[in-house]
Design an enzyme around this catalytic site. Sequence first.
Site, PDB file in Angstrom:
ATOM      1  N   HIS A   1       0.870  -1.176   0.000  1.00  0.00           N
ATOM      2  CA  HIS A   1       0.000   0.000   0.000  1.00  0.00           C
ATOM      3  C   HIS A   1       0.914   1.235   0.000  1.00  0.00           C
ATOM      4  O   HIS A   1       2.014   1.170   0.551  1.00  0.00           O
ATOM      5  CB  HIS A   1      -0.826  -0.059   1.286  1.00  0.00           C
ATOM      6  CG  HIS A   1      -1.899   0.976   1.397  1.00  0.00           C
ATOM      7  ND1 HIS A   1      -1.653   2.267   1.803  1.00  0.00           N
ATOM      8  CD2 HIS A   1      -3.239   0.904   1.190  1.00  0.00           C
ATOM      9  CE1 HIS A   1      -2.790   2.935   1.836  1.00  0.00           C
ATOM     10  NE2 HIS A   1      -3.766   2.146   1.462  1.00  0.00           N
TER      11      HIS A   1
ATOM     12  N   LYS B   1     -10.108  -0.488  10.703  1.00  0.00           N
ATOM     13  CA  LYS B   1     -10.233  -1.645   9.819  1.00  0.00           C
ATOM     14  C   LYS B   1     -10.587  -2.905  10.598  1.00  0.00           C
ATOM     15  O   LYS B   1     -10.580  -4.011  10.050  1.00  0.00           O
ATOM     16  CB  LYS B   1      -8.929  -1.866   9.053  1.00  0.00           C
ATOM     17  CG  LYS B   1      -8.661  -0.797   7.993  1.00  0.00           C
ATOM     18  CD  LYS B   1      -7.452  -1.154   7.173  1.00  0.00           C
ATOM     19  CE  LYS B   1      -6.901  -0.003   6.372  1.00  0.00           C
ATOM     20  NZ  LYS B   1      -7.681   0.294   5.166  1.00  0.00           N
TER      21      LYS B   1
ATOM     22  N   ASP C   1       3.374  -4.253   8.191  1.00  0.00           N
ATOM     23  CA  ASP C   1       2.166  -3.459   8.007  1.00  0.00           C
ATOM     24  C   ASP C   1       0.980  -4.419   8.177  1.00  0.00           C
ATOM     25  O   ASP C   1       0.667  -5.187   7.273  1.00  0.00           O
ATOM     26  CB  ASP C   1       2.181  -2.836   6.612  1.00  0.00           C
ATOM     27  CG  ASP C   1       0.856  -2.167   6.259  1.00  0.00           C
ATOM     28  OD1 ASP C   1      -0.090  -2.251   7.068  1.00  0.00           O
ATOM     29  OD2 ASP C   1       0.770  -1.576   5.166  1.00  0.00           O
TER      30      ASP C   1
ATOM     31  N   GLN D   1      -4.149  -4.873   7.145  1.00  0.00           N
ATOM     32  CA  GLN D   1      -5.122  -5.833   6.618  1.00  0.00           C
ATOM     33  C   GLN D   1      -5.088  -7.156   7.379  1.00  0.00           C
ATOM     34  O   GLN D   1      -5.860  -8.064   7.086  1.00  0.00           O
ATOM     35  CB  GLN D   1      -4.849  -6.111   5.137  1.00  0.00           C
ATOM     36  CG  GLN D   1      -5.079  -4.920   4.234  1.00  0.00           C
ATOM     37  CD  GLN D   1      -6.527  -4.467   4.224  1.00  0.00           C
ATOM     38  OE1 GLN D   1      -7.436  -5.232   4.552  1.00  0.00           O
ATOM     39  NE2 GLN D   1      -6.753  -3.227   3.880  1.00  0.00           N
TER      40      GLN D   1
HETATM   41  C1  LIG Z   1      -2.061  -2.763   3.593  1.00  0.00           C
HETATM   42  C2  LIG Z   1      -2.431  -1.394   4.076  1.00  0.00           C
HETATM   43  N1  LIG Z   1      -1.512  -0.634   4.675  1.00  0.00           N
HETATM   44  C3  LIG Z   1      -1.802   0.587   5.142  1.00  0.00           C
HETATM   45  C4  LIG Z   1      -3.048   1.134   5.014  1.00  0.00           C
HETATM   46  C5  LIG Z   1      -3.298   2.501   5.528  1.00  0.00           C
HETATM   47  O1  LIG Z   1      -4.174   2.489   6.593  1.00  0.00           O
HETATM   48  P1  LIG Z   1      -4.695   3.856   7.196  1.00  0.00           P
HETATM   49  O2  LIG Z   1      -5.390   4.552   6.080  1.00  0.00           O
HETATM   50  O3  LIG Z   1      -5.612   3.455   8.290  1.00  0.00           O
HETATM   51  O4  LIG Z   1      -3.497   4.598   7.665  1.00  0.00           O
HETATM   52  C6  LIG Z   1      -4.039   0.386   4.383  1.00  0.00           C
HETATM   53  C7  LIG Z   1      -5.395   0.962   4.189  1.00  0.00           C
HETATM   54  O5  LIG Z   1      -6.060   0.731   3.215  1.00  0.00           O
HETATM   55  C8  LIG Z   1      -3.725  -0.897   3.913  1.00  0.00           C
HETATM   56  O6  LIG Z   1      -4.643  -1.646   3.294  1.00  0.00           O
END
Ligand SMILES: Cc1ncc(COP(=O)(O)O)c(C=O)c1O
Lengths: 127, 406
Positions: free
Chosen positions: B122, B225, B199, B202
């Site tokens: 991401h 999430k 990270d 998910q």
């Molecule tokens: C794999 C992954 N990392 C990081 C994020 C970022 O999360 P946040 O928007 O809550 O900071 C997301 C959100 O879609 C994600 O799917």
Amino acid sequence: MDLYSEIILDHYKNPHNKGHIDSPTCKADEENPQCGDTLSIELKIENSVVTEVAFNGAGCAISQAATSMLTDYLKGKSIEEINKLKPDDIYKMLGIDISPGRIKCALLGLSTTQQAIKNHNNASKKD
Amino acid sequence: MIDPAQIKKDFPILNREKNGKTLVYLDNASTTQKPKQVIEAITNFYENTNANIHRGIYDISEEATALYEGARETTQKFINAASKSEIIFTRNTTESINLVAYTWGEKNVQKGDEIIVSMIEHHSNLLPWQFLAKKKGAHLKFIPIKDDLTLDIEEYKKLLSEKTKLVAITGMSNVLGTIAPIEEITNLAKEHGAHVLIDAAQTAAHQQIDVQKINCDFLAFSSHKMLGPTGVGVLYARQSILKKMPPFLYGGSMIAAVELDSAEFAKPPQKFEAGTSNIADVVAFKSALDYITDLTFNEIQKHEKELYKYAISELSKIEDIKLVTPPEDQAGPVITFTIKGIHPHDIAEALNSENIAIRAGKHCTDPLHKHLGLIATARISLYVYNDKQDIDRTVEALKKCIKIFA
Ligand SMILES: Cc1ncc(COP(=O)(O)O)c(C=O)c1O
């Protein structure tokens, strides 16, 4: 599904003015990075009037139909008239309510066209 | 066993109707809905215990502090961290990762060092490292994916070297649903003395996380999430590392003593929680963790797997649909797909007219989409309240959509 009225679907499936024109006087490429739509517009401008137009690119039904309708409208219009076009004019052509998430799709054709005209004006200044 | 019909009752928003049709929510990878237990925890906090924490010498401040720190303890247990002080509350995963980049990264990554990420990250686990690498003259390396959309671990092994300072990797792809072998990735990194950040944005809602077993140094995830409120993120960091990490933000709440021209910082985690925290939402986040713990990951996974299989088999019957998914045994409950001749935006819009919410676009993974040669995709992501009827309605709507655009 009101959004996809017959007329929008028709323009999407059978877009008008799609392809290229011979010796365009200006063109512009734009992208809608969020959804990956790409669009390029070619114009032939003679005496400040659009005489030919073509577009190319890939995108959703709204962006494709809006551009198809817009390009029909452009033919025979003056640069001045085209520069005056507002988002509302595009929404009227589409004849549907555009949700905030789709505004960029609906207006991609207009912004690319107006960019092409800017390119044209810049080029003429240099001449 | 999970009974989605029963669970749906806990989620008021799922009663929302449009043209007589109830909401089918299939954008859980983006954010999940909130059970009334979480919503009530927020209301209850503001109605009965609202006060600032760690400072008031009066009942409600002490109660608020206890609730906030209680949430920290629940979070610690939830991921089996060795100590409560290893849990730092942030705003979201993105902020947690940036915190590491700006503090640990700033101090430890030097010119010529290498940071390994993967092709499926991401943007939130890519841009902080891009930025750090550029600033420091370090290099980013990418673990490629194989044709089956899983990570190429053999290639990863070749990327590792003494130059590797950090491996930053997602536990599960928010697009492909691919689950990364994070323990193996961490072990391999450790053999080369590298630090590891997971990270878990998910991962946290779907899989039991044990940071001591994974042996990672940092792990980041978001409350929103996993049934919790927006505005709360978690950063886990190993205590020995936290102690040496410089602060992120400076100001109130993160100090031990202040002079006009100098300051002594508080110990972790306070050192990394400058300013007044998002107290009410952290408190409500505990209710989300409790909700998940009560369901148990065992049951959650059973439910998700069954529903995933059902959805895949139903979607596979539609000829024009092309699934972008890894082998089933390495997949989380995310199903990304395209339909021949229909832009994903139009798919989402068509489903929306049936009151079905899915995601369309690039899902904050532009490089991955470029790699796959896809302009955009449509994504269904499942969670505990989804059921077979949700899938059936979606499949019907997709068929209708194909008919309209054909
Ligand atoms: C794999 C992954 N990392 C990081 C994020 C970022 O999360 P946040 O928007 O809550 O900071 C997301 C959100 O879609 C994600 O799917």
